[in-house]
Enzyme design. Sequence first.
Site, mmCIF file in Angstrom:
data_model
loop_
_atom_site.group_PDB
_atom_site.id
_atom_site.type_symbol
_atom_site.label_atom_id
_atom_site.label_comp_id
_atom_site.label_asym_id
_atom_site.label_seq_id
_atom_site.Cartn_x
_atom_site.Cartn_y
_atom_site.Cartn_z
ATOM 1 N N SER A 150 0.931 -1.135 -0.235
ATOM 2 C CA SER A 150 -0.136 0.042 0.039
ATOM 3 C C SER A 150 0.878 1.138 -0.095
ATOM 4 C CB SER A 150 -0.888 -0.025 1.244
ATOM 5 O OG SER A 150 -1.530 1.114 1.318
ATOM 6 N N TYR A 173 -1.014 -1.143 10.566
ATOM 7 C CA TYR A 173 -1.211 -1.484 9.398
ATOM 8 C C TYR A 173 -0.298 -0.637 8.311
ATOM 9 C CZ TYR A 173 -3.213 -1.929 4.620
ATOM 10 O OH TYR A 173 -3.441 -2.299 3.231
HETATM 11 P P1 NAP Z 1 -10.121 -8.311 2.189
HETATM 12 O O1 NAP Z 1 -11.611 -8.086 1.435
HETATM 13 O O2 NAP Z 1 -10.355 -8.070 3.659
HETATM 14 O O3 NAP Z 1 -9.377 -9.375 1.773
HETATM 15 C C1 NAP Z 1 -8.396 -9.816 2.495
HETATM 16 C C2 NAP Z 1 -8.097 -11.443 2.499
HETATM 17 O O4 NAP Z 1 -7.025 -11.836 3.328
HETATM 18 C C3 NAP Z 1 -9.496 -12.338 2.769
HETATM 19 O O5 NAP Z 1 -9.816 -13.373 2.019
HETATM 20 C C4 NAP Z 1 -9.029 -12.637 4.143
HETATM 21 O O6 NAP Z 1 -9.740 -13.840 4.520
HETATM 22 C C5 NAP Z 1 -7.548 -13.002 4.068
HETATM 23 N N1 NAP Z 1 -6.719 -13.276 5.103
HETATM 24 C C6 NAP Z 1 -6.759 -12.439 6.360
HETATM 25 N N2 NAP Z 1 -5.817 -13.142 7.074
HETATM 26 C C7 NAP Z 1 -5.527 -14.127 6.570
HETATM 27 C C8 NAP Z 1 -4.722 -15.185 7.049
HETATM 28 N N3 NAP Z 1 -4.189 -15.327 8.114
HETATM 29 N N4 NAP Z 1 -4.495 -16.152 6.104
HETATM 30 C C9 NAP Z 1 -5.106 -16.223 5.053
HETATM 31 N N5 NAP Z 1 -5.948 -15.348 4.487
HETATM 32 C C10 NAP Z 1 -6.021 -14.219 5.276
HETATM 33 O O7 NAP Z 1 -9.220 -7.060 1.669
HETATM 34 P P2 NAP Z 1 -8.781 -6.380 0.251
HETATM 35 O O8 NAP Z 1 -9.029 -5.169 0.519
HETATM 36 O O9 NAP Z 1 -9.213 -7.210 -0.791
HETATM 37 O O10 NAP Z 1 -7.186 -6.388 0.568
HETATM 38 C C11 NAP Z 1 -6.287 -7.114 -0.273
HETATM 39 C C12 NAP Z 1 -5.094 -6.772 -0.294
HETATM 40 O O11 NAP Z 1 -4.966 -5.381 -0.901
HETATM 41 C C13 NAP Z 1 -4.475 -6.739 1.133
HETATM 42 O O12 NAP Z 1 -3.032 -7.124 1.398
HETATM 43 C C14 NAP Z 1 -4.592 -5.191 1.579
HETATM 44 O O13 NAP Z 1 -3.638 -4.713 2.505
HETATM 45 C C15 NAP Z 1 -4.270 -4.502 -0.063
HETATM 46 N N6 NAP Z 1 -4.919 -3.078 -0.005
HETATM 47 C C16 NAP Z 1 -6.073 -2.940 -0.053
HETATM 48 C C17 NAP Z 1 -6.474 -1.683 -0.249
HETATM 49 C C18 NAP Z 1 -8.040 -1.366 -0.485
HETATM 50 O O14 NAP Z 1 -8.210 -0.029 -0.251
HETATM 51 N N7 NAP Z 1 -8.669 -2.327 -0.205
HETATM 52 C C19 NAP Z 1 -5.723 -0.544 -0.407
HETATM 53 C C20 NAP Z 1 -4.083 -0.846 -0.338
HETATM 54 C C21 NAP Z 1 -3.719 -2.281 -0.213
HETATM 55 P P3 NAP Z 1 -11.038 -13.987 5.669
HETATM 56 O O15 NAP Z 1 -12.083 -13.836 4.525
HETATM 57 O O16 NAP Z 1 -11.063 -15.391 6.159
HETATM 58 O O17 NAP Z 1 -10.813 -13.007 6.446
#
Ligand code: NAP
Length: 250
Positions: A150, A173
């Site tokens: 990020s 984070y």
């Molecule tokens: P999300 O919808 O919460 O998805 C996160 C995923 O990670 C879910 O499938 C969750 O599983 C899984 N997870 C969490 N802990 C885990 C563990 N211990 N072992 C295996 N899986 C695990 O979030 P997202 O927004 O799609 O984020 C995806 C990536 O993009 C992340 O790395 C995040 O930091 C990055 N990112 C997101 C944004 C944004 O604005 N959304 C911005 C910058 C970076 P569960 O369903 O079981 O919880």
Amino acid sequence: MPNKPVALVTGANKGIGLQIAKDLAARSFSVLVGSRDIKEGEKAAQSIGADARAVQLDVTDQASIAAAAERVRKEMGRLDVLVNNAAISQTGKRGATIDQMIEAARPSVAPRDDVRAVFETNVFGVIAVTQALLPLLREAPAGRIVNLSSAMGSLTLNADPSSAYKEMFGVTYAASKTALNAVTLSFALELANTRIKVNAVCPGYTATAPNNFSGPRTVEQAAREPVRLALLDENGPTGTFSNEDGPLPW
Ligand code: NAP
């Protein structure tokens, strides 16, 4: 070795990870949908299609990681792309507002257990999963590792006094993503003389669960740069940090 390349996406049962898995399947990959809850992974794999299968994978559980790596070797015999997508933004109650998350991550008050738990997933989890899958990636004709980071973790952007987002540079984070950037560069440097490329990517502020779906970007937009990095050809870069608009400062 099967003709089709194989990709594993961690945390692919929902959000940006699921979209990355869909996009790689659409580009003729056999996709492994990493999910800590196998039932959620199976549902997600079904939504992708015939060439997707769920793999139980909790990135904080060494036994789960080892079993997943073993399964990939036995069932697929190869791994071409690893997308380290799984992450958490907080350990507190679901549905916290952005302001509450910012407050809880202030270095003067952040609960150290929260900081540890977030680093366990976002940093140590990536190291552990990458180490377990490196032997397979080394055998691939073109191993690619993509780490979902990020811009919130950028030291350069946050050290700029004019940054509009520096309020959000907390010790939980945001700092975990700074550490993930260091981990990305470290792997890239060690693997520089191999066929493996290791890059970090910011998907942009995207409507997903951790921000209560408040982000302006869609998961389709968010998946574009991670997928581009997963498909880099042999002349592509390694050890970079970028978003869809180009390079980001570390
Ligand atoms: P999300 O919808 O919460 O998805 C996160 C995923 O990670 C879910 O499938 C969750 O599983 C899984 N997870 C969490 N802990 C885990 C563990 N211990 N072992 C295996 N899986 C695990 O979030 P997202 O927004 O799609 O984020 C995806 C990536 O993009 C992340 O790395 C995040 O930091 C990055 N990112 C997101 C944004 C944004 O604005 N959304 C911005 C910058 C970076 P569960 O369903 O079981 O919880």
